[in-house]
Write a protein that holds these residues in place. Structure first.
Motif, PDB file in Angstrom:
ATOM      1  N   GLU A 133       0.821  -1.217   0.000  1.00 54.83           N
ATOM      2  CA  GLU A 133       0.000   0.000   0.000  1.00 54.83           C
ATOM      3  C   GLU A 133       0.851   1.262   0.000  1.00 54.83           C
ATOM      4  O   GLU A 133       0.443   2.296  -0.511  1.00 54.83           O
ATOM      5  CB  GLU A 133      -0.929  -0.005   1.226  1.00 54.83           C
ATOM      6  CG  GLU A 133      -2.002  -1.075   1.159  1.00 54.83           C
ATOM      7  CD  GLU A 133      -2.940  -1.010   2.346  1.00 54.83           C
ATOM      8  OE1 GLU A 133      -2.749  -0.113   3.196  1.00 54.83           O
ATOM      9  OE2 GLU A 133      -3.847  -1.841   2.428  1.00 54.83           O
ATOM     10  N   GLU A 137       0.389   1.075  -6.483  1.00 56.48           N
ATOM     11  CA  GLU A 137      -1.009   1.385  -6.691  1.00 56.48           C
ATOM     12  C   GLU A 137      -1.859   0.137  -6.405  1.00 56.48           C
ATOM     13  O   GLU A 137      -1.345  -0.977  -6.288  1.00 56.48           O
ATOM     14  CB  GLU A 137      -1.237   1.831  -8.147  1.00 56.48           C
ATOM     15  CG  GLU A 137      -0.528   3.123  -8.503  1.00 56.48           C
ATOM     16  CD  GLU A 137      -0.696   3.483  -9.973  1.00 56.48           C
ATOM     17  OE1 GLU A 137      -1.432   2.757 -10.677  1.00 56.48           O
ATOM     18  OE2 GLU A 137      -0.094   4.476 -10.406  1.00 56.48           O
ATOM     19  N   GLU A 138      -3.166   0.336  -6.332  1.00 58.42           N
ATOM     20  CA  GLU A 138      -4.078  -0.784  -6.098  1.00 58.42           C
ATOM     21  C   GLU A 138      -3.984  -1.779  -7.247  1.00 58.42           C
ATOM     22  O   GLU A 138      -3.858  -1.404  -8.405  1.00 58.42           O
ATOM     23  CB  GLU A 138      -5.513  -0.258  -5.973  1.00 58.42           C
ATOM     24  CG  GLU A 138      -6.517  -1.329  -5.597  1.00 58.42           C
ATOM     25  CD  GLU A 138      -7.896  -0.744  -5.374  1.00 58.42           C
ATOM     26  OE1 GLU A 138      -8.846  -1.535  -5.262  1.00 58.42           O
ATOM     27  OE2 GLU A 138      -8.028   0.493  -5.313  1.00 58.42           O
ATOM     28  N   LYS A 166      -2.675 -10.431 -10.834  1.00 57.53           N
ATOM     29  CA  LYS A 166      -2.998  -9.065 -10.435  1.00 57.53           C
ATOM     30  C   LYS A 166      -1.712  -8.246 -10.452  1.00 57.53           C
ATOM     31  O   LYS A 166      -0.701  -8.640  -9.876  1.00 57.53           O
ATOM     32  CB  LYS A 166      -3.630  -9.051  -9.047  1.00 57.53           C
ATOM     33  CG  LYS A 166      -4.095  -7.669  -8.594  1.00 57.53           C
ATOM     34  CD  LYS A 166      -4.989  -7.749  -7.357  1.00 57.53           C
ATOM     35  CE  LYS A 166      -6.381  -8.236  -7.725  1.00 57.53           C
ATOM     36  NZ  LYS A 166      -7.337  -8.110  -6.592  1.00 57.53           N
ATOM     37  N   PHE A 168       0.398  -4.803  -9.611  1.00 56.35           N
ATOM     38  CA  PHE A 168       0.502  -3.662  -8.707  1.00 56.35           C
ATOM     39  C   PHE A 168       1.571  -2.723  -9.263  1.00 56.35           C
ATOM     40  O   PHE A 168       2.768  -3.029  -9.202  1.00 56.35           O
ATOM     41  CB  PHE A 168       0.892  -4.122  -7.296  1.00 56.35           C
ATOM     42  CG  PHE A 168      -0.114  -5.033  -6.657  1.00 56.35           C
ATOM     43  CD1 PHE A 168      -1.095  -4.532  -5.812  1.00 56.35           C
ATOM     44  CD2 PHE A 168      -0.086  -6.401  -6.906  1.00 56.35           C
ATOM     45  CE1 PHE A 168      -2.023  -5.371  -5.214  1.00 56.35           C
ATOM     46  CE2 PHE A 168      -1.013  -7.253  -6.315  1.00 56.35           C
ATOM     47  CZ  PHE A 168      -1.986  -6.734  -5.471  1.00 56.35           C
TER      48      PHE A 168
END
Length: 202
Positions: A133, A137-138, A166, A168
């Motif tokens: 975090e 970034e998300e 995913k 990031f």
């Protein structure tokens, strides 16, 4: 002086070095010690090196590469530090493993014993998930698509050889640098993406 080895933690160490350099008002050096004296090309290594060089240039730092030439890594680090009158050295917590110093003596203790008039900063290398975090970034769904023997980051699956995961994206960078999370053997694994290409072995 920041000591970096091949892996995803080098960028964090360099940023810590930039902070310390600015606080002390002193020049910054980034050092990579080649664990092998071979000149054999390594694509993953070259991608890491390119990112470190860019970060060093952006910070106004000097990037140095030294070969061990049969010496211990600790000797090379201290030699470079003395040449540039360095007073602060930064390494990662997992330095002993990353530098491949498989000796009976602890890497940190050995380095300290050879340092003169220098302070050593050992930065804790957190698990990837713990610090995401603050540094990235998300996460968004993305794909690693194989192209000419390399896996490249993509928004869409292409062809038949791709990996879904995913992505990031690393904060404060215009390049496609970041982490790619996949599930492997029931556990989360974070792969390092360097300028849009997979930098870690699968």
């Amino acid at each position: 002086m920041v000591c970096v080895h091949y892996g995803p933690h080098g960028e964090r160490l360099i940023r810590r070095g930039v902070e310390l350099s600015e606080m002390l008002g002193s020049p910054l050096y980034v050092l990579n010690v080649e664990s092998s004296d071979s000149d054999e090309y390594n694509q993953s290594k070259e991608m890491y090196m390119a990112v470190w060089k860019r970060l060093a240039e952006e910070a106004g730092a000097e990037f140095m590469v030294r070969k061990r030439r049969g010496r211990k890594t600790t000797d090379v680090i201290v030699e470079a530090a003395e040449e540039h009158e360095v007073t602060q050295i930064i390494i990662g917590q997992s330095a002993q493993t990353l530098w491949q110093e498989l000796t009976k003596r602890n890497f940190v203790n050995e380095l300290i014993s050879k340092m003169k008039m220098m302070d050593l900063h050992v930065v804790a290398v957190q698990r990837m998930r713990a610090g995401l975090e603050e540094t990235h970034e998300e996460g968004v769904t993305a794909y690693l698509v194989k192209n000419e023997g390399m896996y490249q980051l993509s928004d869409e699956p292409e062809g038949t050889d791709f990996i879904k995961g995913k992505y990031f994206h690393e904060l404060h960078t215009e390049f496609e640098n970041g982490l790619f999370k996949i599930e492997q053997d029931g556990k989360a694994r974070y792969l390092h993406i360097c300028e849009g290409n997979l930098a870690d072995p699968l």
